[in-house]
Write an enzyme that holds these catalytic residues in place. Structure first.
Site, short mmCIF file in Angstrom:
data_model
loop_
_atom_site.label_atom_id
_atom_site.label_comp_id
_atom_site.label_asym_id
_atom_site.label_seq_id
_atom_site.Cartn_x
_atom_site.Cartn_y
_atom_site.Cartn_z
N SER A 145 -1.40 -11.04 2.34
CA SER A 145 -0.88 -9.75 1.06
C SER A 145 0.20 -9.81 0.04
O SER A 145 0.70 -11.07 0.74
CB SER A 145 -0.20 -8.71 1.97
OG SER A 145 1.03 -7.63 1.17
N TYR A 158 4.65 -3.81 8.38
CA TYR A 158 3.28 -4.34 7.96
C TYR A 158 4.15 -6.14 7.29
O TYR A 158 2.96 -7.38 7.32
CB TYR A 158 3.35 -4.31 6.69
CG TYR A 158 2.46 -3.49 5.24
CD1 TYR A 158 1.00 -3.41 6.26
CD2 TYR A 158 2.58 -5.18 4.38
CE1 TYR A 158 -0.13 -3.77 5.34
CE2 TYR A 158 1.31 -4.79 3.45
CZ TYR A 158 0.13 -4.73 4.07
OH TYR A 158 -0.86 -5.08 3.47
#
Ligand code: BGC
Length: 260
Positions: A145, A158
């Site tokens: 990401s 995350y």
């Protein structure tokens, strides 16, 4: 350039929706056979499997929890029994987790996000590498990401997991390079999928998000899947150990478009 994945055995995690589903279709269109992993939506996975079969691919639908090492070992064992090995692994399964500041976060929620997003790819890579090392070929693509680089308030698990996954990519690439195996990360930015629906379906949230993207729009799942297909193909044969960002330049500090 036509991407050719003819006859390649690709195991893709988290395919019952979002990016995973579209990556599976893109790989099948390029000629790959697909191991479709899903966790909790068998109906969605079966529907995608039927579509992909019509494209000529051999498809295995595989229920497994990537955050459970025994479940992962069972899944890879099933694939190897059917196909004799795995040529491509895409570690795509992931969750954002709920927004929560670090000191307010429930420990088991934090662990869950890290287990799925970081331990999962490690478990899957560990299993498939046993076969790839013997065959002296293979590709592992970890879907990270922009948050492997960009801190994300409220999503510490995350961001930490994605940064960790990026380093796992680099370290595994060192370990397996002379065995003819490539390991890469693909880092999507804001791609319109169910994972961020609460953002793009709300106009105030969407306009805030768009200010962070120099290209001025969200990405599509197809735009990510096309790059994924290139990276796992022989067309990218000299690429390993790095991250490819598909993010409309989100990591380009768009706040600096003006002033400074
Ligand atoms: C997250 C999305 C988010 C995007 C940009 C992705 O990794 O899964 O929810 O919109 O990063 O912040």
């Amino acid at each position: 350039m036509n991407i050719n994945l003819k006859g390649k055995r690709a195991l893709i995690t988290g395919t019952s929706s979002g990016l995973g589903e579209v990556i599976a279709r893109e790989f099948a269109a390029a000629g790959a056979n697909i191991g479709l992993n899903y966790h909790s939506h068998p109906d969605a996975a079966e529907k995608i499997a039927e579509e992909i079969k019509k494209m000529g691919a051999d498809v295995l639908t595989l229920q497994a929890d990537v955050s459970d090492s025994t479940s992962v070992a069972g899944m890879v064992n099933t694939v190897v029994k059917k196909w004799g090995g795995v040529d491509i692994l895409v570690n795509n399964a992931g969750i954002d987790g709920a927004h929560s500041l670090t000191w307010e976060t429930d420990i088991s929620e934090w662990e869950k996000v890290v287990k799925i997003n970081l331990f999962g790819p490690f478990y899957c890579a560990r299993e498939v590498l046993k076969y790839m090392i013997t065959k002296k070929s293979g590709v592992i693509l970890n879907i990270t990401s922009v948050h492997e680089n960009i801190p994300w308030s409220g999503y510490s698990a995350y961001a930490a997991a994605k940064a960790g996954l990026s380093m796992l990519t680099k370290t595994m690439a060192q370990e397996v390079g002379t065995s003819g195996i490539r390991v890469l990360s693909l880092a999507p930015g804001a791609i319109q999928t169910p994972i961020n629906k609460s953002v793009w379906s709300n106009s105030a949230n969407l306009s805030d998000l768009l200010k962070k993207i120099p290209l001025g729009r969200l990405g599509s799942t197809e735009e990510v899947a096309r790059v994924a297909a290139f990276l796992v193909s022989d067309a990218a044969s000299y690429m390993t150990g790095s991250t490819v960002f598909v993010d409309g330049a989100m990591i380009d500090y768009s706040n600096f478009t003006h002033g400074g």
